[in-house]
Design a protein around this motif. Structure first.
Motif, PDB file in Angstrom:
ATOM      1  N   HIS A   1     -35.540 -33.418  -5.729  1.00  0.00           N
ATOM      2  CA  HIS A   1     -34.356 -32.655  -5.355  1.00  0.00           C
ATOM      3  C   HIS A   1     -33.331 -32.772  -6.491  1.00  0.00           C
ATOM      4  CE1 HIS A   1     -31.850 -30.580  -2.369  1.00  0.00           C
ATOM      5  NE2 HIS A   1     -30.831 -31.257  -2.890  1.00  0.00           N
ATOM      6  N   GLY A   2     -33.670 -32.169  -7.620  1.00  0.00           N
ATOM      7  CA  GLY A   2     -32.763 -32.180  -8.758  1.00  0.00           C
ATOM      8  C   GLY A   2     -33.169 -33.111  -9.878  1.00  0.00           C
ATOM      9  N   SER A   3     -34.091 -34.021  -9.625  1.00  0.00           N
ATOM     10  CA  SER A   3     -34.519 -34.933 -10.686  1.00  0.00           C
ATOM     11  C   SER A   3     -35.763 -34.397 -11.383  1.00  0.00           C
ATOM     12  CB  SER A   3     -34.805 -36.327 -10.119  1.00  0.00           C
ATOM     13  OG  SER A   3     -35.853 -36.272  -9.175  1.00  0.00           O
ATOM     14  N   GLN A   4     -36.090 -35.006 -12.507  1.00  0.00           N
ATOM     15  CA  GLN A   4     -37.291 -34.647 -13.255  1.00  0.00           C
ATOM     16  C   GLN A   4     -38.337 -35.733 -13.059  1.00  0.00           C
ATOM     17  OE1 GLN A   4     -36.627 -33.083 -17.312  1.00  0.00           O
ATOM     18  NE2 GLN A   4     -34.435 -33.223 -16.921  1.00  0.00           N
ATOM     19  N   ILE A   5     -39.594 -35.352 -13.219  1.00  0.00           N
ATOM     20  CA  ILE A   5     -40.683 -36.314 -13.025  1.00  0.00           C
ATOM     21  C   ILE A   5     -41.841 -35.962 -13.941  1.00  0.00           C
ATOM     22  CG2 ILE A   5     -41.701 -34.991 -11.125  1.00  0.00           C
ATOM     23  CD1 ILE A   5     -42.502 -37.677  -9.850  1.00  0.00           C
ATOM     24  N   VAL A   6     -42.465 -36.977 -14.502  1.00  0.00           N
ATOM     25  CA  VAL A   6     -43.662 -36.797 -15.326  1.00  0.00           C
ATOM     26  C   VAL A   6     -44.704 -37.809 -14.854  1.00  0.00           C
ATOM     27  CG1 VAL A   6     -44.662 -36.908 -17.633  1.00  0.00           C
ATOM     28  CG2 VAL A   6     -42.348 -36.011 -17.326  1.00  0.00           C
ATOM     29  N   SER A   7     -45.882 -37.316 -14.507  1.00  0.00           N
ATOM     30  CA  SER A   7     -46.996 -38.183 -14.126  1.00  0.00           C
ATOM     31  C   SER A   7     -48.023 -38.170 -15.253  1.00  0.00           C
ATOM     32  CB  SER A   7     -47.643 -37.697 -12.819  1.00  0.00           C
ATOM     33  OG  SER A   7     -46.720 -37.767 -11.753  1.00  0.00           O
ATOM     34  N   ILE A   8     -48.363 -39.358 -15.761  1.00  0.00           N
ATOM     35  CA  ILE A   8     -49.287 -39.481 -16.889  1.00  0.00           C
ATOM     36  C   ILE A   8     -50.583 -40.104 -16.393  1.00  0.00           C
ATOM     37  CG2 ILE A   8     -49.667 -40.498 -19.166  1.00  0.00           C
ATOM     38  CD1 ILE A   8     -46.579 -40.680 -19.413  1.00  0.00           C
ATOM     39  N   TYR A   9     -51.670 -39.335 -16.484  1.00  0.00           N
ATOM     40  CA  TYR A   9     -53.002 -39.830 -16.151  1.00  0.00           C
ATOM     41  C   TYR A   9     -53.710 -40.158 -17.466  1.00  0.00           C
ATOM     42  CZ  TYR A   9     -52.169 -37.768 -11.534  1.00  0.00           C
ATOM     43  OH  TYR A   9     -51.645 -37.445 -10.311  1.00  0.00           O
ATOM     44  N   SER A  10     -54.214 -41.381 -17.575  1.00  0.00           N
ATOM     45  CA  SER A  10     -54.873 -41.794 -18.804  1.00  0.00           C
ATOM     46  C   SER A  10     -56.109 -42.624 -18.452  1.00  0.00           C
ATOM     47  CB  SER A  10     -53.914 -42.614 -19.672  1.00  0.00           C
ATOM     48  OG  SER A  10     -53.651 -43.876 -19.067  1.00  0.00           O
ATOM     49  N   LYS A  11     -56.788 -43.099 -19.478  1.00  0.00           N
ATOM     50  CA  LYS A  11     -57.961 -43.944 -19.241  1.00  0.00           C
ATOM     51  C   LYS A  11     -57.555 -45.197 -18.475  1.00  0.00           C
ATOM     52  CE  LYS A  11     -61.876 -45.985 -21.726  1.00  0.00           C
ATOM     53  NZ  LYS A  11     -62.486 -46.202 -23.073  1.00  0.00           N
ATOM     54  N   ARG A  12     -56.383 -45.736 -18.786  1.00  0.00           N
ATOM     55  CA  ARG A  12     -55.911 -46.938 -18.103  1.00  0.00           C
ATOM     56  C   ARG A  12     -55.243 -46.606 -16.772  1.00  0.00           C
ATOM     57  NH1 ARG A  12     -53.055 -49.025 -23.574  1.00  0.00           N
ATOM     58  NH2 ARG A  12     -54.906 -49.785 -24.672  1.00  0.00           N
ATOM     59  N   TYR A  13     -54.654 -45.419 -16.688  1.00  0.00           N
ATOM     60  CA  TYR A  13     -53.944 -45.011 -15.469  1.00  0.00           C
ATOM     61  C   TYR A  13     -54.662 -43.810 -14.842  1.00  0.00           C
ATOM     62  CZ  TYR A  13     -50.037 -47.920 -17.063  1.00  0.00           C
ATOM     63  OH  TYR A  13     -49.247 -48.969 -17.473  1.00  0.00           O
ATOM     64  N   ALA A  14     -55.947 -43.963 -14.599  1.00  0.00           N
ATOM     65  CA  ALA A  14     -56.751 -42.854 -14.085  1.00  0.00           C
ATOM     66  C   ALA A  14     -56.578 -42.671 -12.582  1.00  0.00           C
ATOM     67  CB  ALA A  14     -58.225 -43.073 -14.424  1.00  0.00           C
ATOM     68  N   ALA A  15     -56.699 -43.748 -11.822  1.00  0.00           N
ATOM     69  CA  ALA A  15     -56.623 -43.649 -10.358  1.00  0.00           C
ATOM     70  C   ALA A  15     -55.194 -43.463  -9.885  1.00  0.00           C
ATOM     71  CB  ALA A  15     -57.237 -44.897  -9.727  1.00  0.00           C
ATOM     72  N   SER A  16     -54.286 -44.198 -10.467  1.00  0.00           N
ATOM     73  CA  SER A  16     -52.873 -44.131 -10.089  1.00  0.00           C
ATOM     74  C   SER A  16     -52.062 -43.856 -11.348  1.00  0.00           C
ATOM     75  CB  SER A  16     -52.439 -45.452  -9.446  1.00  0.00           C
ATOM     76  OG  SER A  16     -51.076 -45.403  -9.067  1.00  0.00           O
ATOM     77  N   PRO A  17     -51.411 -42.687 -11.447  1.00  0.00           N
ATOM     78  CA  PRO A  17     -50.744 -42.314 -12.691  1.00  0.00           C
ATOM     79  C   PRO A  17     -49.503 -43.152 -12.980  1.00  0.00           C
ATOM     80  CG  PRO A  17     -50.181 -40.751 -10.976  1.00  0.00           C
ATOM     81  CD  PRO A  17     -51.240 -41.660 -10.408  1.00  0.00           C
TER      82      PRO A  17
END
Length: 368
Positions: A323-339
């Motif tokens: 609601h007005g904020s920004q968000i970035v979800s990063i999926y990587s080899k280390r953060y595959a299951a939970s970004p």
């Protein structure tokens, strides 16, 4: 003994003035020797580059008879002035000017480091992006642009740290427009419901300063696309230009050719209610799937697929709760299951100035 740092600042809007105020609170500030706005330039006399410009507002600074006042300088003139200082120099560009951004390689080759929130230099043609970083190496200078994506959210530094430590980025998705996050959060809240019409929300946001003076600069998705272009390039996905992948505009096609003048903006706002049914239909389509409508950007590294536009997201998800904020979800080899998720307000004059200050302090530490 630490080397003195000589600083030039271009741009004195909301961010520039907040940045000046924060500079004045530093214990060991750089020497401010150039201050420029769109029509006027204030500088220290050469060759001594003394006295320095006080960390104050423009009007107060211009009252000093010992400083040099002139018309707006060309980028080449600013670069020559800073490069000739008797120490390391830094340019802080607080503008969104493409001409100045295209001159970054010239500054960097002459040993002048650059700190900026200006997205243009990093999201225009890929050749300019590559030239900027090659020139920094050539001139033994530094380029910091954390605030070009996510405001003060450490998106770029996090991605660079992940890559430098051997991680592999798989996918990135998120909302990189605080304005569209706010508008869609009001139009279709993550919890509950809203009967507000899209045009009335846009009109109100414009009135209270939550959109650009011309709301079409938010609604066309181009600023969002520039940010996604920068992210892609930082993680090694070459993007020729920010218009080289699908970007869904929220401007009705019938209104896209209106003038950018004041009269054109007024006509756009007057006619926008005639097209509320289209956003209502998009909301209904999301509701039928028990999902929420959001404006999302994504990068798939393996397929090189990049897109920006309206999507249906799961209720209760971080994207749905925006609601007005920004968000970035990063999926990587280390953060595959939970970004790895970065979220926050990210924008505004004071906050952006803080992000710039953090970059400036890092550059000063490295130069000294």
């Amino acid at each position: 003994m630490t080397q003195p740092i000589y600083l030039g600042i271009v741009g004195l809007g909301g961010v520039g003035n907040a940045f000046l105020e924060q500079l004045g609170r530093l214990r060991d500030p750089p020497r401010l020797v150039l201050l420029a706005r769109s029509t006027r330039t204030l500088s220290s006399p050469t060759p001594a580059y003394s006295p320095c410009i006080p960390f104050t507002d423009w009007e107060t600074a211009t009252r000093s008879s010992s400083l040099i006042q002139s018309n707006a300088l060309l980028p080449a003139e600013i670069a020559k002035f800073l490069a000739s200082a008797p120490g390391r120099a830094i340019l802080v560009d607080n503008t969104s000017d493409l001409i100045l951004a295209k001159a970054y390689p010239m500054f960097l080759r002459q040993g002048v480091s650059v700190v900026t929130p200006n997205k243009k230099g990093f999201s225009e043609d890929i050749s300019l992006f590559n030239d900027i970083f090659a020139s920094a190496v050539q001139g033994n200078s530094l380029i910091y642009h954390q605030c070009t994506v996510g405001g003060t959210l450490p998106v770029l530094s996090t991605l660079r740290d992940l890559i430098a430590t051997g991680d592999e980025i798989i996918r990135i998705e998120g909302v990189l427009s605080g304005t569209l996050s706010l508008l869609l959060g009001q139009f279709m809240p993550g919890y509950g419901s809203s009967d507000a019409q899209w045009s009335s929300l846009v009109s109100h946001a414009k009135e209270i300063g939550h959109t650009e003076p011309d709301p079409r600069d938010d609604l066309n998705g181009l600023d969002f696309a520039r940010k996604l272009t920068i992210l892609a390039r930082v993680i090694g996905v070459e993007v020729a230009r920010p218009d080289s992948f699908p970007v869904e505009s929220l401007i009705p096609a019938e209104l896209s050719s209106l003038s950018s003048s004041a009269d054109g903006i007024t006509e756009f706002m007057t006619r926008l209610p005639n097209y509320d049914d289209r956003m209502n239909m998009a909301k209904d389509a999301a509701r039928k799937q028990d999902k929420v409508l959001r404006y999302v950007g994504s990068i798939n590294v393996s397929t090189r697929a990049i897109k920006v536009g309206l999507e249906h997201v799961e209720k209760g998800s971080p994207l749905a709760n925006l609601h007005g904020s920004q968000i970035v979800s990063i999926y990587s080899k280390r953060y595959a299951a939970s970004p790895l998720v970065l979220q926050g307000g990210g924008g505004g004059g004071e906050i952006t100035a803080m992000g710039l200050m953090a970059d400036l302090l890092k550059v000063m530490e490295r130069l000294r």
